[in-house]
Enzyme design. Structure first.
Site, PDB file in Angstrom:
ATOM      1  N   ASP A 280       1.356  -1.694   1.022  1.00 19.34           N
ATOM      2  CA  ASP A 280       2.016  -0.550   0.413  1.00 19.34           C
ATOM      3  C   ASP A 280       3.387  -0.403   1.079  1.00 19.34           C
ATOM      4  OD1 ASP A 280       2.618   1.521  -1.224  1.00 19.34           O
ATOM      5  OD2 ASP A 280       0.772   2.625  -0.893  1.00 19.34           O
TER       6      ASP A 280
HETATM    7  C1  BGC Z   1       2.867   4.116  -3.215  1.00 18.92           C
HETATM    8  C2  BGC Z   1       2.374   3.010  -4.100  1.00 18.92           C
HETATM    9  C3  BGC Z   1       3.490   2.485  -4.944  1.00 18.92           C
HETATM   10  C4  BGC Z   1       4.595   2.011  -4.033  1.00 18.92           C
HETATM   11  C5  BGC Z   1       5.765   1.411  -4.764  1.00 18.92           C
HETATM   12  C6  BGC Z   1       4.093   3.698  -2.437  1.00 18.92           C
HETATM   13  O1  BGC Z   1       4.664   4.754  -1.759  1.00 18.92           O
HETATM   14  O2  BGC Z   1       1.829   4.499  -2.333  1.00 18.92           O
HETATM   15  O3  BGC Z   1       1.321   3.488  -4.901  1.00 18.92           O
HETATM   16  O4  BGC Z   1       3.040   1.468  -5.774  1.00 18.92           O
HETATM   17  O5  BGC Z   1       5.059   3.103  -3.270  1.00 18.92           O
HETATM   18  O6  BGC Z   1       6.443   2.345  -5.496  1.00 18.92           O
END
Ligand code: BGC
Length: 741
Positions: A280
């Site tokens: 993530d």
């Molecule tokens: C979120 C993810 C997301 C990623 C990219 C993160 O902060 O937890 O769910 O896909 O950002 O945007």
């Protein structure tokens, strides 16, 4: 490496042999040509400059890094021209390995669908799959290869802002929806030009963050992990999901990003996952904040060792992996495995044959202006609206009403309907939203007079607008009041300790009810809210969540009965935050609560009911359904046999409509304590007025199984209750059977 040599191999890898060789052989050919720096580059993902969903690192040399093969993927690149131009940069790199473009296409791309929690309320797997399909058609035409969806985290705590992104609290429903979404995104064949690669997230148990604070720790037994939280991931994998994202939380003290048990033992080991895992946003470097790694170098070590293949935005891999290999801490085989997984997907997507395959201006224009997408969004939105209350059949409204007062801070705004993960594509009209006001105007004829007053803001304590609202209410035959949350009040990092309807919105309702006019309340929200005043006093309530581009039309369809609501809550709605976590499939305890007034040494609250405001599976219709003739093909059977269950449903009301018939089981005695009931099947059935249908369910060993103390999925002989109902708390028919050896 000598240029001619490289060229020879590239031709060999990409073209001449293309017909004969398998994708994994092609991957090996490319891998052989790569330097360690280029390999690490494939594991590195950057954000484009537009959008950010996490802390941004300013990096002015992305172009240079892409040209020198140091980047494998970009996220948040919007529009076919921009994806094409970035790809063009990658084509100037030595090996011309195409970039992979990822994006959070969570509930639609240009056409915004209802937030996922709302869609889950439809219990309509075909519609949910179609919503994901439409999103994929649109996003892929913009050059996006990969969506960071579906989010399949089970969530039992509405304070957590990200409940809006998932399918709610139930593992069975959540697993089916996870599969439907993956199939919708990935289409008929992985690599089709109108499909995107799914990314199942967040692996794992992110939804159980302590206190529902986003990114917080999770402390959970293995049994709960396997029984409640992991199955939707497995279902997504079984549906073909090509990638996974790990999560920000630690679980039992081990951050998911550095968690070898989750990523290597379970996902890539036991489940045999052949795709790749992306971290993530920044979660690799965050291992340092967790106190799980001393520095970025150790963080990169932990993450790659634990099975995180791609680094989203933290640059930990870019800055440390080569050194870790040189220091002999990380075997190059581990890097090769991660690179292989990523390259394989690039081959399967067809990017080596044509890196610009997806970015197509003409296709994009057509895909982003497709009337069938709008129709799908409208239908999905109507199917997501939950009728919570309808005293004296106030709804549906007549189209012949003379005057309607439409009041509230959510009547006219456009974007508030879109929810947290809406996408603004540069150069594309983002006002492609039907406001609630416009939807009502579209619905009623010229003879109906529509009045509007905002009444109040979503937040704040000003009641200055009440007088005008009361004034128009007094002129109307019926009042519709639209209240709730702003679209940035539920979503990532939007955890709340207080989940009541903000500001003076419920005071406005009180003032309007005092006029004596009938008031229909629309509650707009990204999570289950606590709204006891409204629930107890408004004669009619529709829970409209955030419904997307077609919100206004869909709400009007339901208000006037052009669509008879059939949605059922995918999460329990509490009376008070004090009850949270509250979910229907709890254990009985040794001293079950007896009633809301008897607190003598039992499992209750002395100051609060233990019952929810609205239970899981609840939702009304404009018509009524009778349940009869529950029949079991046998009352005793072995685990090799299948039990056939039938029940008759009759539409006894005045409107045609659909009912979600729910089947719950209770395993009465087990080697472990088991839930008082668990959803094990459901059918959504359409019935004309007066019509009856016989519904059949099959119960096999799978439905009777659970994870025992050894974490083995199996059933145990004994007695089971079978309950068929219209919600988890509205069981209409009951019987029992015995599983014998
Ligand atoms: C979120 C993810 C997301 C990623 C990219 C993160 O902060 O937890 O769910 O896909 O950002 O945007």
């Amino acid at each position: 490496m000598h240029k001619i040599f490289v060229l020879f191999f590239l031709t060999f890898a990409f073209s001449v042999s293309a017909q004969k060789r398998t994708n994994s052989q092609k991957v090996d050919s490319v891998l052989k040509l790569m330097t360690l720096e280029e390999k690490v580059g494939q594991l590195n993902q950057y954000n484009d400059n537009n959008l950010a969903t996490g802390p941004v690192t300013i990096d002015n040399d992305k172009i240079g890094q892409i040209k020198s093969g140091q980047v494998g993927s970009l996220l948040n690149v919007l529009g076919s021209e921009r994806t094409r131009s970035w790809q063009n940069v990658a084509m100037q790199s030595r090996l011309k390995i195409p970039l992979l473009f990822g994006q959070d296409v969570v509930h639609g791309y240009k056409t915004t669908f209802p937030i996922p929690l709302a869609e889950a309320a439809s219990w309509d797997l075909d519609a949910i799959q179609l919503a994901a399909r439409v999103a994929a058609v649109e996003a892929s035409a913009s050059g996006i290869h990969w969506t960071f969806a579906p989010m399949v985290d089970i969530a039992r705590d509405p304070r957590w802002g990200r409940v809006m992104e998932g399918a709610g609290e139930d593992t069975y429903l959540g697993s089916l929806i996870a599969g439907a979404r993956v199939k919708g995104f990935q289409g008929a064949h992985f690599g089709d030009t109108n499909a995107v690669m799914a990314c199942v997230k967040h692996f794992a148990a992110y939804g159980a963050a302590v206190g529902a604070r986003d990114y917080n720790s999770v402390d959970m037994s293995d049994r709960q992990l396997w029984e409640i939280y992991l199955p939707p991931f497995k279902a997504a994998l079984d549906a073909g999901a090509a990638s996974f994202m790990n999560s920000f939380n630690d679980i039992n003290g081990v951050p998911a990003t550095g968690n070898s048990y989750l990523q290597r033992t379970i996902l890539k080991g036991k489940w045999g996952f052949k795709g790749f895992v992306v971290s993530d946003w920044g979660s690799i470097n965050e291992l340092v904040n967790h106190g799980f790694a001393k520095n970025d170098y150790e963080a990169a070590f932990s993450a790659i060792t634990a099975g995180s293949d791609m680094d989203m935005e933290s640059r930990s891999y870019k800055n440390n992996l080569e050194q870790l290999v040189k220091d002999k801490k990380v075997p190059v085989a581990l890097i090769d495995d991660a690179v292989r997984r990523i390259l394989l997907k690039k081959f399967e997507l067809g990017l080596f044959d044509n890196p610009y395959k997806f970015s197509n201006v003409e296709r994009e224009k057509l895909a982003l202006n497709n009337a069938s997408h709008t129709a799908a969004a409208r239908s999905m939105a109507a199917k997501s609206i939950v009728l919570l209350k309808n005293e004296n059949n106030l709804l549906p409204l007549s189209k012949q009403l003379k005057t309607i007062a439409f009041i509230g801070p959510l009547v006219k705004p456009l974007k508030q309907n879109k929810g947290f993960w809406d996408i603004e594509i540069p150069g594309v009209d983002s006002n492609f939203i039907v406001s609630q006001w416009e939807g009502l105007q579209n619905k009623v004829g010229a003879t109906t007079n529509l009045l509007f007053a905002q009444g109040c803001e979503i937040e704040g304590d000003s009641k200055a607008g009440f007088a005008e609202a009361i004034n128009i209410a007094l002129q109307a035959d019926v009042v519709i009041l639209s209240i709730g949350e702003r679209r940035d009040m539920s979503g990532e990092a939007k955890s709340k300790a207080n989940i009541t309807i903000p500001g003076v919105q419920e005071d406005l309702l009180k003032a309007l009810l005092a006029t004596g006019k009938p008031v229909v309340v629309l509650v707009n929200a990204g999570r289950p809210l606590v709204f006891n005043y409204t629930a107890d006093n408004a004669p009619a309530i529709l829970y409209t969540w955030w419904l997307g581009s077609e919100a206004g039309n869909a709400i009007a369809d339901v208000l006037f009965g052009d669509y008879n609501p059939a949605a059922k809550l995918p999460m329990t709605f509490p009376v008070s935050v004090g009850q949270i976590p509250i979910y229907y499939n709890h254990f009985n305890t040794g001293r079950p609560a007896v009633s809301d007034t008897n607190h003598i040494y039992n499992s209750s609250y002395i100051d609060l009911s233990i019952h929810p405001k609205f239970p899981f599976g609840f939702g009304l219709s404009y018509t009524s359904f009778e349940y009869s003739d529950l029949k079991l093909s046998k009352h005793q059977f072995t685990k090799k046999e299948t039990l056939e269950v039938s029940v008759t449903i009759t539409n006894t009301g005045k409107y045609a409509g659909e009912e979600v018939v729910q089947l719950y089981l209770r395993d009465k005695v087990g080697s472990l304590v088991l839930p008082v009931k668990s959803l094990k099947d459901f059918k959504k059935v359409f019935l004309n007025v007066g019509e009856s249908k016989k519904i059949k369910f099959l119960i096999n060993n799978e439905k009777l199984s659970f994870y025992n103390a050894k974490l083995v999925w199996d059933s145990e002989p004994g007695d089971f209750d079978i309950m068929i109902g219209a919600s988890s708390a509205d069981i209409r028919l009951k019987d029992s059977f015995e599983l014998i050896k």
